[in-house]
Design a protein around this motif. Structure first.
Motif, PDB file in Angstrom:
ATOM      1  N   VAL A  19       0.851  -1.181   0.000  1.00  0.00           N
ATOM      2  CA  VAL A  19       0.000   0.000   0.000  1.00  0.00           C
ATOM      3  C   VAL A  19       0.891   1.237   0.000  1.00  0.00           C
ATOM      4  N   GLY A  20       0.579   2.205  -0.949  1.00  0.00           N
ATOM      5  CA  GLY A  20       1.323   3.460  -1.009  1.00  0.00           C
ATOM      6  C   GLY A  20       2.639   3.377  -1.739  1.00  0.00           C
ATOM      7  N   VAL A  21       2.992   2.259  -2.268  1.00  0.00           N
ATOM      8  CA  VAL A  21       4.244   2.096  -3.017  1.00  0.00           C
ATOM      9  C   VAL A  21       3.899   1.666  -4.439  1.00  0.00           C
ATOM     10  N   ARG A  22       4.530   2.284  -5.415  1.00  0.00           N
ATOM     11  CA  ARG A  22       4.271   1.908  -6.811  1.00  0.00           C
ATOM     12  C   ARG A  22       5.513   2.186  -7.657  1.00  0.00           C
ATOM     13  N   GLY A  23       5.510   1.647  -8.884  1.00  0.00           N
ATOM     14  CA  GLY A  23       6.611   1.844  -9.815  1.00  0.00           C
ATOM     15  C   GLY A  23       6.190   2.727 -10.977  1.00  0.00           C
ATOM     16  N   VAL A  24       7.065   3.604 -11.418  1.00  0.00           N
ATOM     17  CA  VAL A  24       6.770   4.516 -12.517  1.00  0.00           C
ATOM     18  C   VAL A  24       7.894   4.444 -13.548  1.00  0.00           C
ATOM     19  N   ILE A  25       7.554   4.891 -14.774  1.00  0.00           N
ATOM     20  CA  ILE A  25       8.535   4.988 -15.861  1.00  0.00           C
ATOM     21  C   ILE A  25       8.464   6.399 -16.424  1.00  0.00           C
ATOM     22  N   LEU A  62      13.783   6.256 -17.185  1.00  0.00           N
ATOM     23  CA  LEU A  62      14.044   6.235 -15.750  1.00  0.00           C
ATOM     24  C   LEU A  62      12.966   5.390 -15.070  1.00  0.00           C
ATOM     25  N   LEU A  63      13.378   4.262 -14.483  1.00  0.00           N
ATOM     26  CA  LEU A  63      12.466   3.413 -13.722  1.00  0.00           C
ATOM     27  C   LEU A  63      12.647   3.737 -12.244  1.00  0.00           C
ATOM     28  N   ALA A  64      11.540   3.966 -11.555  1.00  0.00           N
ATOM     29  CA  ALA A  64      11.613   4.346 -10.139  1.00  0.00           C
ATOM     30  C   ALA A  64      10.520   3.637  -9.362  1.00  0.00           C
ATOM     31  N   VAL A  65      10.842   3.250  -8.111  1.00  0.00           N
ATOM     32  CA  VAL A  65       9.893   2.621  -7.190  1.00  0.00           C
ATOM     33  C   VAL A  65       9.954   3.388  -5.876  1.00  0.00           C
ATOM     34  N   GLY A  66       8.774   3.713  -5.309  1.00  0.00           N
ATOM     35  CA  GLY A  66       8.752   4.423  -4.039  1.00  0.00           C
ATOM     36  C   GLY A  66       7.361   4.877  -3.677  1.00  0.00           C
ATOM     37  N   ARG A  67       7.273   5.716  -2.639  1.00  0.00           N
ATOM     38  CA  ARG A  67       5.993   6.236  -2.181  1.00  0.00           C
ATOM     39  C   ARG A  67       5.641   7.513  -2.947  1.00  0.00           C
ATOM     40  N   GLU A  68       4.406   7.975  -2.721  1.00  0.00           N
ATOM     41  CA  GLU A  68       3.852   9.054  -3.523  1.00  0.00           C
ATOM     42  C   GLU A  68       4.651  10.354  -3.422  1.00  0.00           C
ATOM     43  N   GLN A  69       5.044  10.735  -2.208  1.00  0.00           N
ATOM     44  CA  GLN A  69       5.678  12.039  -2.049  1.00  0.00           C
ATOM     45  C   GLN A  69       7.004  12.141  -2.795  1.00  0.00           C
ATOM     46  N   VAL A 120      16.573  11.804  -5.370  1.00  0.00           N
ATOM     47  CA  VAL A 120      15.451  11.993  -4.439  1.00  0.00           C
ATOM     48  C   VAL A 120      15.517  10.868  -3.401  1.00  0.00           C
ATOM     49  N   PRO A 121      15.655  11.203  -2.114  1.00  0.00           N
ATOM     50  CA  PRO A 121      15.709  10.155  -1.084  1.00  0.00           C
ATOM     51  C   PRO A 121      14.406   9.341  -1.044  1.00  0.00           C
ATOM     52  N   GLY A 122      14.557   8.062  -0.706  1.00  0.00           N
ATOM     53  CA  GLY A 122      13.383   7.198  -0.560  1.00  0.00           C
ATOM     54  C   GLY A 122      12.938   6.538  -1.837  1.00  0.00           C
ATOM     55  N   LEU A 123      13.746   6.589  -2.909  1.00  0.00           N
ATOM     56  CA  LEU A 123      13.375   5.975  -4.187  1.00  0.00           C
ATOM     57  C   LEU A 123      14.441   4.983  -4.631  1.00  0.00           C
ATOM     58  N   LEU A 124      13.978   3.911  -5.257  1.00  0.00           N
ATOM     59  CA  LEU A 124      14.860   2.991  -5.967  1.00  0.00           C
ATOM     60  C   LEU A 124      14.751   3.326  -7.448  1.00  0.00           C
ATOM     61  N   THR A 125      15.863   3.662  -8.106  1.00  0.00           N
ATOM     62  CA  THR A 125      15.823   4.108  -9.502  1.00  0.00           C
ATOM     63  C   THR A 125      16.822   3.333 -10.342  1.00  0.00           C
ATOM     64  N   ARG A 126      16.515   3.326 -11.643  1.00  0.00           N
ATOM     65  CA  ARG A 126      17.441   2.720 -12.600  1.00  0.00           C
ATOM     66  C   ARG A 126      17.285   3.451 -13.936  1.00  0.00           C
TER      67      ARG A 126
END
Length: 605
Positions: A148-154, A183-190, A167-173
């Motif tokens: 809940v509250g975590v998703r992946g974006v491109i 840019l692939l990123a996983v994390g919370r909304e903020q 940006v702290p709190g993100l996993l990126t590639r």
């Protein structure tokens, strides 16, 4: 060597109202023609009814800008029948609106398919960047059913985008594709929202993956390729249907007709109004005859008649008439403007003078050959390249006189002298040349006065100045020069005193200024010799540096770089000095550039 601008001929075209657009277009295509504002009874070409229809046409362009048919593949566009511009526009609008009603659904469908095709291409690019590793696309670019509250974006970023701030709190590639950087990123909304702001600032965009884009990179690439094949076939089918609709309504022909009319409205503005015939007025290039113009009109089917005269209202526009070898040198007088109707066109003389000045300051056989070669290579694409050809040939000539080949004076024996060994002679030669050029300018001034009917007045006011100048020059060599200068002063006083005695003191002050200016102009030509000496000195410096480098490859590189520097730097400086001498030491004597240039109307595309 003496030429004079030629005045354009006055043309009047009387034609049936319906044929005016075709008549003006025929003139623009067949002969150099410059329209003139019509005098007498006139009527505007752009009536309120025509403006309203043009507004409707522009509305169609805006409405169908996604699929506006620039060319719809018609093998042959039949001519539009003769019609008044208003009827012409009504026919075009009726055909285009009928085409739009039938084609709009297909245009919208094609737009949707192209947008889908662009998305599929982006997905295929992403899959290619993903490669055959273990990373899969399911967690990215769609709603994530995980925590809940975590998703992946491109995000897709331009290839030249600068690095993002972490940006702290993100996993990126980062993945580098052919069209963009992903840019692939996983994390919370903020933190994801903070990342999206950076992406937007860099003109990037977020991607939403379709449901079928799941699996590894090769699997997604294969799926995207199949869908692209289907979408491309569908787009081609839509285009074929649009082509058939366009051919049926003759859309390309009507669009071309409206564009011709727009050109006509802009070029004509007003026409002379008559009961049955209306008229255009303007200028055609010298040498054009009425029989030639009427022959073009007759073959185009224009119901009208053209008459020509050597004189028209006001000052006619002028054109320079020179042989091919002098036309590139028209650049120099045009820097001041078009020579007046009663002024000498110096282009033919400049075809000799300008290369001689340039070549004297840039005398080197090898460097001149490089300039000549560059000019020959560019001559078909750039008319100004002939200036390089003339300057390069003159540089080769003076290079043989100075014995200089690619900066070296040890290979060729000089046919005249080495500049650094005889600096006074190098300075004296251009001074002598400058005296001749200044006297030529004074002679041109006298010729201008003769053409304009003011020859006697010129001799009364300026003839004494010529004798004073010649006397001052001869005074360096013989006492006769003083006598000649005094004779010139007496002629000036008598000539100007007879015309206006009260103005004689002011004219004497002007005489002093003119004589001083002539002296300054003369000594300005010493800079030609100074630049020749500077060129020789710089060449010797390059050769000395090559010798200090020890010869061989190192010395050859120094010679190559040194000659390249001379070509780039001195070539520019010498060109500027040549132009300056021509404009401010030669043209100032006789050229005002107050003529009106002939500007032919460009035909419609």
């Amino acid at each position: 060597m003496i030429a004079r601008p030629r005045a354009a001929r006055w043309l009047r075209l009387l034609a049936v109202d319906d044929d005016l657009p075709l008549g003006l277009e025929t003139l623009a295509r067949a002969v150099p023609f410059e329209p003139e504002a019509v005098t007498g009874d006139v009527r505007p070409v752009l009536t309120p009814e025509i403006l309203e229809r043009l507004k409707r046409f522009d509305g169609l362009v805006e409405r169908f800008r996604l699929g506006w048919p620039e060319a719809l593949g018609e093998a042959e566009i039949p001519p539009i029948p003769h019609a008044a511009p208003l009827q012409w526009l009504d026919g075009a609008l009726a055909a285009l609106e009928a085409w739009g009603a039938e084609a709009e659904p297909l245009i919208q469908l094609e737009h949707e398919q192209r947008a889908r095709e662009a998305e599929w291409l982006l997905v295929r690019d992403l899959a290619g960047a993903l490669g055959s590793g273990g990373l899969r696309l399911e967690p990215f670019g769609r709603d994530w059913a995980g925590s809940v509250g975590v998703r992946g974006v491109i995000h897709a970023l331009p290839l030249d985008a600068p690095p993002l701030v972490g940006v702290p709190g993100l996993l990126t590639r980062l993945l580098h594709g052919e069209r963009c950087v992903f840019l692939l990123a996983v994390g919370r909304e903020q933190p994801l929202a903070a990342l999206s702001e950076q992406v937007a600032a860099l003109h990037g965009r977020s991607m939403t993956l379709p449901e079928w884009a799941s699996g590894t990179g090769p699997e997604v690439a294969d799926k995207a390729a199949r869908r692209l094949q289907i979408t491309s076939a569908w787009i081609r089918e839509i285009q074929d249907r649009l082509l058939a609709i366009g051919a049926r309504h003759r859309v390309a022909a009507w669009i071309q007709a409206v564009r011709h009319l727009k050109w006509y409205f802009q070029a004509a503005r007003t026409v002379g109004a008559g009961q049955t015939l209306h008229r255009f007025e303007g200028w055609v290039a010298p040498g054009i005859g009425a029989a030639e113009v009427n022959g073009h009109l007759r073959r185009a089917g224009v119901r009208g008649l053209a008459s020509l005269a050597d004189d028209g209202p006001g000052d006619p526009p002028l054109t320079l008439v020179n042989p091919w070898w002098a036309r590139p040198f028209e650049l120099f007088p045009r820097l001041l403007g078009m020579p007046g109707r009663d002024e000498v066109d110096p282009s033919r003389l400049l075809a000799v003078v300008a290369p001689l000045l340039f070549g004297y300051m840039f005398g080197d056989v090898g460097q001149g050959a490089v300039l000549l070669g560059v000019g020959m290579a560019l001559r078909k694409r750039l008319e100004a390249a002939w200036l390089l050809i003339g300057g390069g040939a003159a540089a080769i000539f003076f290079g043989f006189l100075f014995g200089s080949l690619f900066s070296s004076e040890a290979i060729l024996p000089p046919l005249w002298l080495h500049p650094t060994a005889h600096p006074l002679a190098v300075l004296a030669a251009p001074l002598t040349f400058g005296v001749g050029l200044i006297l030529t300018g004074v002679a041109f001034s006298a010729l201008n006065a003769h053409w304009s009917g003011h020859g006697p007045a010129w001799w009364r006011h300026e003839g004494g100045v010529v004798l004073i100048y010649l006397g001052a020059l001869l005074a360096f060599f013989t006492p006769i020069g003083y006598d000649l200068a005094l004779l010139g002063l007496g002629l000036f006083v008598v000539g100007n005193g007879l015309d206006a005695p009260a103005r004689l003191p002011g004219r004497l002050a002007h005489l002093l200024e003119t004589v001083l200016q002539l002296g300054v102009n003369t000594f300005s030509f010493a800079r030609v010799g100074a630049f020749a000496l500077a060129h020789a000195g710089l060449s010797q410096a390059v050769v000395t540096l090559a010798d200090l480098a020890g010869g061989g490859v190192a010395g050859g590189m120094v010679l190559l770089l040194g000659n390249g520097l001379i070509l780039a730097l001195e070539g520019l400086v010498v060109s500027v000095q040549t132009t300056r001498l021509i404009l401010f030491e030669f043209f100032v004597r006789f050229l005002t550039g107050g003529g009106r240039p002939f500007r032919p109307l460009p035909p419609p595309d």
